[in-house]
Design an enzyme around this catalytic site. Structure first.
Site, mmCIF file in Angstrom:
data_model
loop_
_atom_site.group_PDB
_atom_site.id
_atom_site.type_symbol
_atom_site.label_atom_id
_atom_site.label_comp_id
_atom_site.label_asym_id
_atom_site.label_seq_id
_atom_site.Cartn_x
_atom_site.Cartn_y
_atom_site.Cartn_z
ATOM 1 N N CYS A 31 0.827 -1.205 0.000
ATOM 2 C CA CYS A 31 0.000 0.000 0.000
ATOM 3 C C CYS A 31 0.863 1.258 0.000
ATOM 4 C CB CYS A 31 -0.906 0.006 1.225
ATOM 5 S SG CYS A 31 -2.034 -1.398 1.281
ATOM 6 N N ARG B 129 0.420 -6.853 3.929
ATOM 7 C CA ARG B 129 0.622 -7.770 5.056
ATOM 8 C C ARG B 129 -0.557 -7.664 6.021
ATOM 9 N NH1 ARG B 129 6.284 -5.493 6.699
ATOM 10 N NH2 ARG B 129 5.099 -3.674 5.986
ATOM 11 N N TYR C 227 1.238 -10.579 0.310
ATOM 12 C CA TYR C 227 1.747 -10.450 -1.069
ATOM 13 C C TYR C 227 1.648 -11.796 -1.775
ATOM 14 C CZ TYR C 227 4.049 -6.396 1.177
ATOM 15 O OH TYR C 227 4.325 -5.260 1.891
ATOM 16 N N LYS D 143 10.958 2.172 -9.253
ATOM 17 C CA LYS D 143 12.369 2.513 -9.110
ATOM 18 C C LYS D 143 12.610 3.126 -7.751
ATOM 19 C CE LYS D 143 12.468 6.179 -8.895
ATOM 20 N NZ LYS D 143 11.803 6.994 -7.816
#
Lengths: 363, 363
Positions: free
Chosen positions: A16, A41, A65, A104
């Site tokens: 999130c 999680r 995940y 990134k």
């Protein structure tokens, strides 16, 4: 490939993150993708996040995940986790046959990135780093300009910046300045864009040498907050860049060729969402008595129908769709320029760490 | 000093340089100066030059530089001779009690410049280097902006360029690339402006170190045609500049402070003669979802009634008039910033000559 009906690419999001709010909207705005699942999680956190960010009601909410990666209907994942977690989750995603849109900085170093790229390649999966400005139509227009031998000519010098100011709270607490999460600090966060811009301006010709230009600034945890460096090629063209968490917001590319030059001041995030401009000059010279310029520089405005991050998702989903529903091969370009960007980051980091000595850049 | 009637300052010009066409017009345009005399080694050449450049009919035409210096009615001389001749003629002019407007590059090195400055000082004469953009009202407006602690804050990074393209004929024949006339090449001609711009942006705080960034390009006679260098201060701010005879016309200053930033793309010679613009950004940040900037950058347009070179002449003549007709002392600022500029040029040159090693800068 025959033109055929394809279904939207189904995205799963891992975590999130703040940036995932922007990219989840982009997945919704892009015509060939759908926001299929999100995992955190904490199921509660994911549920709240989906609600407060207007996720479609059909989006699956998972409490891990792994659950996203184990869902066989997820085509592709967007991974905006802290950089130190990329190696684990990106490789696992590839093993679970998910195409990969990776936030990134993509990895802590090129060794990690190579494992990620190898996992994608061996599983026939599309890889792309989430560098949004690459997908703005302005970027293509600017590239046409700097590729023109008569209007721009050979690149002589390019300067790039990306900086934004941060609060004392950010400098002590944000994941971008935590040594165990994003140890590259501003070099990974904002320097990534500067280096990509320089590679882009050099038509992705890798420089030979990187050198940090001054003792950089660190936070108390030893993470880089500000950095300026130079990159040089054998043909004597030269690049410099400035990236910082301690300066006014700046996003400049000043590229000077033998015959023309390009200027843009908001290449990372345009001032406005639906149009962006750049300035060019070509074959200009002094007027009589050097009383002015002839011709004067030009301004080019480029409109975009959906935001650049939605265009990024659209391009990525297009490539994934071509693989999934057509006969297309993986487009390697994105892995190659991602790796070049990381290789330069590593060399700049090494130059900082070895007391500003020049460091050779090897692909 | 009481407000009193003063006569226009009478200028003599030494030589028929191309740049003197612009400055002679400026002397005519400035309200407090008059083009009193010109001398050339050839009377015929000076006569032709005066006629083809619309010199006032009263302008005295001399067949030697000495004759200009020996004319007791000449108050001040403008010296646009090749740099290698500055030491001789500038010192002689001072000995003949002429105030000195000296074309840049002012000297081949700081040792020469010190002799010129000493000659002016010991004779109570005003010195100014002919760096025209310093006198544009835009420069003052920009300086107000970068001096504002709330709008700009402390300087973090500044990049300056000055380049223009030249012909093969220029590169073999122009005085700016002759080792016996202007041995500093592009560093003296265009690098001068970059270094001045950087010093200006740093409120004239001298950097500690200069370093050339790549093996520069030379012509066949060994004169510098292109150069990029970095300058650093102890507080970690950093400057880079690019100067070249081999690139598109560029005149950029990109100055980024802690709170704001400044951009100008024609600081040396504005695109237009009677107005000039610059762009600022202050305390800007990302919009929600990083969908744009808030506030957006601003554009400031500054009009000027007479060209910047005429404003330069006006300021110089004002200082000379204050000394000649009033009780004013010599304004030392111009000598100090000229010397700082030369000291940095010398350090960059030393870095180039010693294989790109960093060179300490000492005033």
């Amino acid at each position: 490939m025959a033109h055929e009906e394809t279904k939207p690419i189904r995205f799963g999001i891992l975590g999130c993150a703040e940036i995932a709010r922007k990219v989840s909207r982009a997945i919704t705005l892009s015509p060939n993708s759908t926001l299929y699942a999100i995992g955190s999680r904490s199921l509660e956190k994911a549920t709240k996040y989906a609600a407060s960010n207007n996720f479609p009601s059909h989006t699956k909410i998972y409490g891990s995940y792994d659950a996203v990666l184990d869902d066989p209907d997820v085509d592709a994942v967007y991974v905006p986790l802290p950089t130190s977690l990329h190696l684990h989750w990106a490789v696992l995603a590839a093993q679970k046959k998910k195409h990969l849109l990776l936030e990134k900085p993509v990895a802590l170093n090129v060794g990690e990135l190579d494992k990620i790229l190898e996992a994608c390649e061996s599983n026939g999966l599309q890889y792309m780093d989430a560098t949004m400005w690459m997908h703005h139509p302005r970027t293509e227009k600017m590239f046409q300009f700097i590729s023109d031998p008569n209007l721009f000519g050979s690149l002589q010098s390019v300067h790039a910046t990306f900086s934004y100011p941060t609060s004392p709270y950010f400098l002590a607490n944000d994941i971008r300045v935590k040594p165990d999460l994003d140890s590259l600090g501003t070099l990974g966060d904002t320097g990534w864009y500067c280096i990509r811009a320089i590679l882009w301006a050099a038509n992705y010709e890798l420089p030979k040498t990187a050198k940090a230009l001054h003792k950089p600034k660190y936070n108390e945890a030893g993470v880089l907050l500000s950095c300026e460096a130079s990159l040089t090629w054998e043909d004597n063209k030269v690049a410099t860049f400035f990236c910082s968490f301690l300066a006014d917001m700046s996003m400049d590319i000043t590229a000077i060729g033998a015959k023309g030059s390009l200027r843009v001041h908001d290449y990372v995030i345009p001032n406005e969402e639906n149009e962006a401009l750049f300035r060019t000059s070509s074959n200009s010279y002094f007027l009589e008595l050097s009383a002015g310029w002839n011709p004067k520089p030009s301004e080019v405005v480029v409109k975009n129908d959906i935001p650049q991050e939605a265009l990024m998702v659209k391009e990525f989903a297009h490539l994934v769709g071509g693989i999934k529903y057509g006969n297309s091969k993986v487009e390697n370009k994105w892995a190659i320029i991602s790796r070049k960007t990381q290789v330069v980051i590593d060399a700049v980091k090494a130059s900082i760490d070895n007391g500003l000595q020049p460091v050779p850049i090897e692909y």
